[in-house]
Scaffold this motif. Structure first.
Motif, PDB file in Angstrom:
ATOM      1  N   GLY A  44       0.817  -1.205   0.000  1.00 11.55           N
ATOM      2  CA  GLY A  44       0.000   0.000   0.000  1.00 11.55           C
ATOM      3  C   GLY A  44       0.854   1.261   0.000  1.00 11.55           C
ATOM      4  O   GLY A  44       2.069   1.211  -0.178  1.00 11.55           O
ATOM      5  N   ARG A  45       0.212   2.399   0.199  1.00 10.58           N
ATOM      6  CA  ARG A  45       0.914   3.680   0.238  1.00 10.58           C
ATOM      7  C   ARG A  45       0.185   4.595   1.208  1.00 10.58           C
ATOM      8  O   ARG A  45      -0.998   4.396   1.497  1.00 10.58           O
ATOM      9  CB  ARG A  45       0.979   4.309  -1.150  1.00 10.58           C
ATOM     10  N   VAL A  46       0.889   5.606   1.688  1.00 10.39           N
ATOM     11  CA  VAL A  46       0.280   6.587   2.565  1.00 10.39           C
ATOM     12  C   VAL A  46      -0.594   7.521   1.718  1.00 10.39           C
ATOM     13  O   VAL A  46      -0.173   8.013   0.669  1.00 10.39           O
ATOM     14  CB  VAL A  46       1.347   7.395   3.320  1.00 10.39           C
ATOM     15  N   LEU A  47      -1.831   7.712   2.175  1.00 10.44           N
ATOM     16  CA  LEU A  47      -2.791   8.568   1.475  1.00 10.44           C
ATOM     17  C   LEU A  47      -3.226   9.695   2.406  1.00 10.44           C
ATOM     18  O   LEU A  47      -3.489   9.469   3.584  1.00 10.44           O
ATOM     19  CB  LEU A  47      -4.000   7.748   1.023  1.00 10.44           C
ATOM     20  N   SER A  48      -3.319  10.895   1.900  1.00  8.66           N
ATOM     21  CA  SER A  48      -3.578  12.058   2.744  1.00  8.66           C
ATOM     22  C   SER A  48      -5.039  12.136   3.164  1.00  8.66           C
ATOM     23  O   SER A  48      -5.943  11.546   2.544  1.00  8.66           O
ATOM     24  CB  SER A  48      -3.208  13.334   1.984  1.00  8.66           C
ATOM     25  N   HIS A  49      -5.274  12.924   4.211  1.00  8.63           N
ATOM     26  CA  HIS A  49      -6.644  13.227   4.623  1.00  8.63           C
ATOM     27  C   HIS A  49      -7.404  13.881   3.470  1.00  8.63           C
ATOM     28  O   HIS A  49      -8.587  13.576   3.224  1.00  8.63           O
ATOM     29  CB  HIS A  49      -6.622  14.159   5.842  1.00  8.63           C
ATOM     30  N   ALA A  50      -6.736  14.753   2.735  1.00 10.48           N
ATOM     31  CA  ALA A  50      -7.376  15.415   1.600  1.00 10.48           C
ATOM     32  C   ALA A  50      -7.808  14.404   0.538  1.00 10.48           C
ATOM     33  O   ALA A  50      -8.862  14.569  -0.102  1.00 10.48           O
ATOM     34  CB  ALA A  50      -6.431  16.447   0.992  1.00 10.48           C
ATOM     35  N   PHE A  51      -6.994  13.357   0.333  1.00  9.85           N
ATOM     36  CA  PHE A  51      -7.388  12.313  -0.619  1.00  9.85           C
ATOM     37  C   PHE A  51      -8.712  11.684  -0.201  1.00  9.85           C
ATOM     38  O   PHE A  51      -9.621  11.505  -1.021  1.00  9.85           O
ATOM     39  CB  PHE A  51      -6.305  11.235  -0.712  1.00  9.85           C
ATOM     40  N   TRP A  52      -8.827  11.346   1.087  1.00 11.94           N
ATOM     41  CA  TRP A  52     -10.047  10.676   1.539  1.00 11.94           C
ATOM     42  C   TRP A  52     -11.255  11.608   1.477  1.00 11.94           C
ATOM     43  O   TRP A  52     -12.372  11.157   1.210  1.00 11.94           O
ATOM     44  CB  TRP A  52      -9.840  10.093   2.934  1.00 11.94           C
ATOM     45  N   ARG A  53     -11.046  12.893   1.693  1.00  4.58           N
ATOM     46  CA  ARG A  53     -12.163  13.832   1.529  1.00  4.58           C
ATOM     47  C   ARG A  53     -12.663  13.793   0.082  1.00  4.58           C
ATOM     48  O   ARG A  53     -13.879  13.769  -0.164  1.00  4.58           O
ATOM     49  CB  ARG A  53     -11.723  15.259   1.889  1.00  4.58           C
ATOM     50  N   ARG A  54     -11.759  13.773  -0.870  1.00  6.65           N
ATOM     51  CA  ARG A  54     -12.156  13.726  -2.278  1.00  6.65           C
ATOM     52  C   ARG A  54     -12.738  12.356  -2.641  1.00  6.65           C
ATOM     53  O   ARG A  54     -13.707  12.266  -3.409  1.00  6.65           O
ATOM     54  CB  ARG A  54     -10.956  14.050  -3.172  1.00  6.65           C
ATOM     55  N   PHE A  55     -12.149  11.310  -2.082  1.00  2.00           N
ATOM     56  CA  PHE A  55     -12.635   9.951  -2.321  1.00  2.00           C
ATOM     57  C   PHE A  55     -14.106   9.836  -1.921  1.00  2.00           C
ATOM     58  O   PHE A  55     -14.924   9.226  -2.629  1.00  2.00           O
ATOM     59  CB  PHE A  55     -11.780   8.975  -1.513  1.00  2.00           C
ATOM     60  N   LEU A  56     -14.445  10.436  -0.789  1.00  3.06           N
ATOM     61  CA  LEU A  56     -15.812  10.343  -0.268  1.00  3.06           C
ATOM     62  C   LEU A  56     -16.805  11.183  -1.057  1.00  3.06           C
ATOM     63  O   LEU A  56     -18.015  11.067  -0.843  1.00  3.06           O
ATOM     64  CB  LEU A  56     -15.821  10.732   1.210  1.00  3.06           C
ATOM     65  N   ARG A  58     -12.045  10.923  10.210  1.00  4.25           N
ATOM     66  CA  ARG A  58     -12.335  12.359  10.200  1.00  4.25           C
ATOM     67  C   ARG A  58     -12.897  12.784   8.841  1.00  4.25           C
ATOM     68  O   ARG A  58     -13.817  13.607   8.763  1.00  4.25           O
ATOM     69  CB  ARG A  58     -11.057  13.136  10.531  1.00  4.25           C
ATOM     70  N   ALA A  59     -12.356  12.205   7.780  1.00  2.00           N
ATOM     71  CA  ALA A  59     -12.858  12.545   6.446  1.00  2.00           C
ATOM     72  C   ALA A  59     -14.326  12.160   6.300  1.00  2.00           C
ATOM     73  O   ALA A  59     -15.122  12.921   5.735  1.00  2.00           O
ATOM     74  CB  ALA A  59     -12.018  11.847   5.379  1.00  2.00           C
ATOM     75  N   LEU A  60     -14.693  11.000   6.815  1.00  2.00           N
ATOM     76  CA  LEU A  60     -16.094  10.584   6.722  1.00  2.00           C
ATOM     77  C   LEU A  60     -16.986  11.515   7.531  1.00  2.00           C
ATOM     78  O   LEU A  60     -18.052  11.939   7.064  1.00  2.00           O
ATOM     79  CB  LEU A  60     -16.266   9.140   7.202  1.00  2.00           C
ATOM     80  N   ALA A  61     -16.557  11.859   8.745  1.00  2.00           N
ATOM     81  CA  ALA A  61     -17.355  12.755   9.574  1.00  2.00           C
ATOM     82  C   ALA A  61     -17.573  14.096   8.883  1.00  2.00           C
ATOM     83  O   ALA A  61     -18.685  14.637   8.861  1.00  2.00           O
ATOM     84  CB  ALA A  61     -16.687  12.958  10.928  1.00  2.00           C
ATOM     85  N   LEU A  62     -16.527  14.637   8.291  1.00  2.00           N
ATOM     86  CA  LEU A  62     -16.619  15.954   7.653  1.00  2.00           C
ATOM     87  C   LEU A  62     -17.370  15.906   6.325  1.00  2.00           C
ATOM     88  O   LEU A  62     -17.870  16.919   5.850  1.00  2.00           O
ATOM     89  CB  LEU A  62     -15.219  16.528   7.455  1.00  2.00           C
ATOM     90  N   SER A  63     -17.443  14.714   5.720  1.00  2.00           N
ATOM     91  CA  SER A  63     -18.157  14.585   4.445  1.00  2.00           C
ATOM     92  C   SER A  63     -19.667  14.651   4.627  1.00  2.00           C
ATOM     93  O   SER A  63     -20.398  14.943   3.668  1.00  2.00           O
ATOM     94  CB  SER A  63     -17.793  13.252   3.774  1.00  2.00           C
ATOM     95  N   ILE A 111     -22.193   5.601   3.993  1.00  2.00           N
ATOM     96  CA  ILE A 111     -20.908   4.951   3.739  1.00  2.00           C
ATOM     97  C   ILE A 111     -20.441   4.284   5.031  1.00  2.00           C
ATOM     98  O   ILE A 111     -20.425   4.912   6.091  1.00  2.00           O
ATOM     99  CB  ILE A 111     -19.847   5.948   3.238  1.00  2.00           C
ATOM    100  N   ALA A 112     -20.097   3.013   4.941  1.00  2.00           N
ATOM    101  CA  ALA A 112     -19.697   2.229   6.111  1.00  2.00           C
ATOM    102  C   ALA A 112     -18.181   2.141   6.211  1.00  2.00           C
ATOM    103  O   ALA A 112     -17.491   2.010   5.190  1.00  2.00           O
ATOM    104  CB  ALA A 112     -20.274   0.815   6.021  1.00  2.00           C
ATOM    105  N   LEU A 113     -17.671   2.213   7.426  1.00  2.00           N
ATOM    106  CA  LEU A 113     -16.260   1.968   7.683  1.00  2.00           C
ATOM    107  C   LEU A 113     -16.082   0.558   8.218  1.00  2.00           C
ATOM    108  O   LEU A 113     -16.819   0.130   9.111  1.00  2.00           O
ATOM    109  CB  LEU A 113     -15.698   2.977   8.684  1.00  2.00           C
TER     110      LEU A 113
END
Length: 341
Positions: free
Chosen positions: A148-160, A183-188, A194-196
């Motif tokens: 895998g690779r490290v993915l930013s919080h900003a990536f997950w905001r866009r992913f969501l 945090r990205a899910l909460a802010l989205s 969407i389930a974690l």
């Protein structure tokens, strides 16, 4: 079945191993038997074609991706369970796999980004967006130690923001990175659709017990999509159900759960060969299934993937220390039924 609602409520989803014969051909009887075991143990679905199934099956020259998905589909569909298909490769391959899985009736695709390791996050978002047009996406935050690779919080905001995302498997084995996704899910604002799911094998129980508070919103990791849950599955299903009961009660967590958390992590360390950088992780799971008679051997597609020195002894140790977690009696009672042709 409202599979999306079931996914949101949280179920146990074992990451399905690959059953091979000694000459490394697909053992269809035992492949079916494993799926039957998981569903009989109470799993709400299975994930097929993922890391535990061995990524080599996605190679067209190996030719096992389609038959493995087809065998599992026959079993989970008959029992009303959820089918998750592993999706890998560059965008062309990933979209093709997603279309095939969707055509078989798989509900969602667990999208690995390992093949795009040199691409920036814009390219990753575009890749997932294209896959999502073919099948609902189950995101996958894979730890760097296994590709895998490290993915930013900003990536997950866009992913969501991708409409057809239905879940995310969080498996970076890192609390900071886990919190980035939560945090990205909460802010989205999409926590109701969407389930974690935990894939953090080093923190399974605490992931399931924790109520994450983010800016007035409570986020919970609802279930697990785990290679660890491909063994001792009935006990894992019980663990998840009990964690859900605790969450509903909204009461203080009994101290025994902290002990349970460490026991599960310790067992995982043996199965996944944490002492040797996870080199024996798939063979370790196969060894448990071999001992139970569900697999005939520990063979992996790559003959170099074997138990590490001392790993079998570590599995012996966790069997001795935590006898309450294995489900050997349950398996022995039903194994012949599951392995029927």
């Amino acid at each position: 079945m409202d599979w999306k609602q079931t996914l949101l409520e949280g179920v146990a989803i074992p990451a399905h191993p690959l059953a091979l014969t000694a000459d490394r051909k697909l053992d269809e009887r035992r492949q079916r038997g494993l799926t039957r075991y998981y569903l009989a143990a109470g799993a709400g679905g299975v994930a097929v074609g993922v890391h535990t199934t061995q990524f080599a099956i996605h190679d067209a020259n190996v030719g096992l991706y389609r038959p493995v998905l087809e065998l599992a589909r026959e079993e989970w569909r008959a029992r009303g369970a959820i089918g998750i298909a592993g999706i890998v490769g560059d965008t062309g391959q990933a979209v093709s796999e997603a279309e095939y899985a969707a055509g078989l009736g798989y509900h969602s695709g667990l999208v690995s980004l390992a093949a795009l390791s040199g691409r920036d996050e814009d390219a990753l978002i575009e890749h997932v967006s294209q896959v999502s047009r073919a099948i609902p996406v189950f995101g996958f935050y894979l730890q760097p130690a296994v590709g895998g690779r490290v993915l930013s919080h900003a990536f997950w905001r866009r992913f969501l923001e991708i409409e057809n995302v239905v879940a995310i498997k969080i498996a970076p084995f890192n609390r900071y990175q886990t919190l980035d996704v939560v945090r990205a899910l909460a802010l989205s604002g999409r926590q109701n659709d969407i389930a974690l799911y935990t894939g953090n094998d080093d923190n399974i129980v605490l992931d399931l017990l924790t109520a994450f508070e983010v800016e007035g919103r409570t986020i919970r990791i609802r279930g697990g999509l785990l290679g660890h849950w491909s063994v001792w599955t009935k006990s894992s299903v019980r663990l998840l159900a009990e964690s859900h009961d605790l969450a509903r009660q909204d009461a203080p967590i009994p101290a025994k759960w902290l002990a349970r958390a460490q026991q599960v992590t310790d067992a995982n360390a043996a199965f996944f060969d944490a002492a040797n950088g996870f080199r024996g992780c798939i063979a370790g799971l196969h060894e448990v299934l071999r001992r139970q008679g569900l697999l005939a051997g520990t063979w992996c597609w790559d003959p170099h993937e074997q138990l590490s020195p001392g790993q079998a002894e570590e599995i012996d140790r966790v069997y001795r220390q935590y006898p309450e977690w294995n489900d050997d009696v349950f398996v022995a009672e039903h194994r012949d039924e599951w392995l029927r042709p």
